[in-house]
Design a protein around this motif. Structure first.
Motif, PDB file in Angstrom:
ATOM      1  N   SER A  35      41.103  23.235  21.418  1.00  0.00           N
ATOM      2  CA  SER A  35      41.036  24.668  22.070  1.00  0.00           C
ATOM      3  C   SER A  35      39.752  25.189  21.779  1.00  0.00           C
ATOM      4  CB  SER A  35      42.274  25.373  21.232  1.00  0.00           C
ATOM      5  OG  SER A  35      43.461  25.123  21.531  1.00  0.00           O
ATOM      6  N   VAL A  37      38.119  29.045  21.111  1.00  0.00           N
ATOM      7  CA  VAL A  37      38.502  30.442  20.773  1.00  0.00           C
ATOM      8  C   VAL A  37      37.224  31.127  20.480  1.00  0.00           C
ATOM      9  CG1 VAL A  37      39.769  31.854  19.064  1.00  0.00           C
ATOM     10  CG2 VAL A  37      40.544  29.621  19.650  1.00  0.00           C
ATOM     11  N   GLU A  46      39.866  35.420  20.067  1.00  0.00           N
ATOM     12  CA  GLU A  46      40.681  35.466  21.234  1.00  0.00           C
ATOM     13  C   GLU A  46      40.691  34.006  21.884  1.00  0.00           C
ATOM     14  OE1 GLU A  46      40.057  37.291  25.947  1.00  0.00           O
ATOM     15  OE2 GLU A  46      38.299  37.281  24.761  1.00  0.00           O
ATOM     16  N   TRP A  47      42.003  33.530  22.287  1.00  0.00           N
ATOM     17  CA  TRP A  47      41.811  32.141  22.667  1.00  0.00           C
ATOM     18  C   TRP A  47      41.363  32.019  23.851  1.00  0.00           C
ATOM     19  CZ3 TRP A  47      45.178  30.652  26.659  1.00  0.00           C
ATOM     20  CH2 TRP A  47      45.325  29.215  26.943  1.00  0.00           C
ATOM     21  N   ALA A  50      42.496  25.433  26.353  1.00  0.00           N
ATOM     22  CA  ALA A  50      43.058  24.261  25.616  1.00  0.00           C
ATOM     23  C   ALA A  50      43.353  23.134  26.507  1.00  0.00           C
ATOM     24  CB  ALA A  50      44.406  24.738  24.979  1.00  0.00           C
ATOM     25  N   TYR A 104      49.091  20.942  22.855  1.00  0.00           N
ATOM     26  CA  TYR A 104      48.636  22.367  22.520  1.00  0.00           C
ATOM     27  C   TYR A 104      50.023  23.178  22.321  1.00  0.00           C
ATOM     28  CZ  TYR A 104      47.185  27.152  23.136  1.00  0.00           C
ATOM     29  OH  TYR A 104      46.736  28.356  22.689  1.00  0.00           O
ATOM     30  N   ARG A 106      50.176  27.185  20.821  1.00  0.00           N
ATOM     31  CA  ARG A 106      49.763  28.294  20.708  1.00  0.00           C
ATOM     32  C   ARG A 106      49.518  28.666  19.261  1.00  0.00           C
ATOM     33  NH1 ARG A 106      49.173  32.312  24.494  1.00  0.00           N
ATOM     34  NH2 ARG A 106      48.539  34.295  24.060  1.00  0.00           N
ATOM     35  N   GLY A 107      48.204  29.019  18.713  1.00  0.00           N
ATOM     36  CA  GLY A 107      47.769  29.466  17.396  1.00  0.00           C
ATOM     37  C   GLY A 107      47.917  28.351  16.510  1.00  0.00           C
ATOM     38  N   TYR A 109      46.182  25.770  14.840  1.00  0.00           N
ATOM     39  CA  TYR A 109      44.727  25.111  14.518  1.00  0.00           C
ATOM     40  C   TYR A 109      44.707  24.749  13.082  1.00  0.00           C
ATOM     41  CZ  TYR A 109      44.224  27.861  18.875  1.00  0.00           C
ATOM     42  OH  TYR A 109      44.569  28.614  19.642  1.00  0.00           O
ATOM     43  N   TRP A 112      38.474  24.249  12.177  1.00  0.00           N
ATOM     44  CA  TRP A 112      37.455  25.072  13.036  1.00  0.00           C
ATOM     45  C   TRP A 112      35.945  24.566  12.977  1.00  0.00           C
ATOM     46  CZ3 TRP A 112      39.327  29.469  15.665  1.00  0.00           C
ATOM     47  CH2 TRP A 112      40.568  29.928  15.555  1.00  0.00           C
TER      48      TRP A 112
END
Length: 122
Positions: A35, A37, A46-47, A50, A104, A106-107, A109, A112
């Protein structure tokens, strides 16, 4: 060492384009969804977009649809974000993030990158 390294940010005028890259190492890149972000100054995360492990499923935040294109090259272990028609409100630090599975969620991960600054200004 598991690592994500973004590049390609910079200063661009409104209406311009940039292509961000995220080089992955230390894990099997094509096993995982990835993804983008972003975080604008003074705001939360803010996404943006993805992509599934093989690129067959792609998702965008509503405000990016038609302007941004996510892609990946699994042979090069690299994730991309092509950004066109940039607006001042796209100014942010852009991060790539590794998903926890091939699809994918959501959220979710677990790794980074350090981020790359994109500034849209005349």
């Amino acid at each position: 060492e598991v690592q994500l390294v973004e590049s390609g940010g910079g200063l661009v005028q409104p209406g311009g384009s940039l292509r961000l890259s995220c080089a992955a190492s230390g894990f099997t890149f094509d096993d995982y969804a990835m993804s983008w972000v972003r975080q604008a100054p003074g705001k939360g995360l803010e996404w943006v977009s993805a992509i599934s492990w093989n690129g067959d499923r792609i998702y965008y935040a509503e405000s990016m649809k038609g302007r941004f294109t996510i892609s990946r090259d699994n042979a090069k272990n690299t994730l991309y974000l092509q950004m066109n028609s940039l607006k001042s409100e796209d100014t942010a630090v852009y991060y790539c993030a590794k998903g926890k599975g091939s699809g994918y969620v959501r959220g979710e991960y677990d790794i980074w990158g350090q981020g790359t600054q994109v500034t849209v200004s005349s």
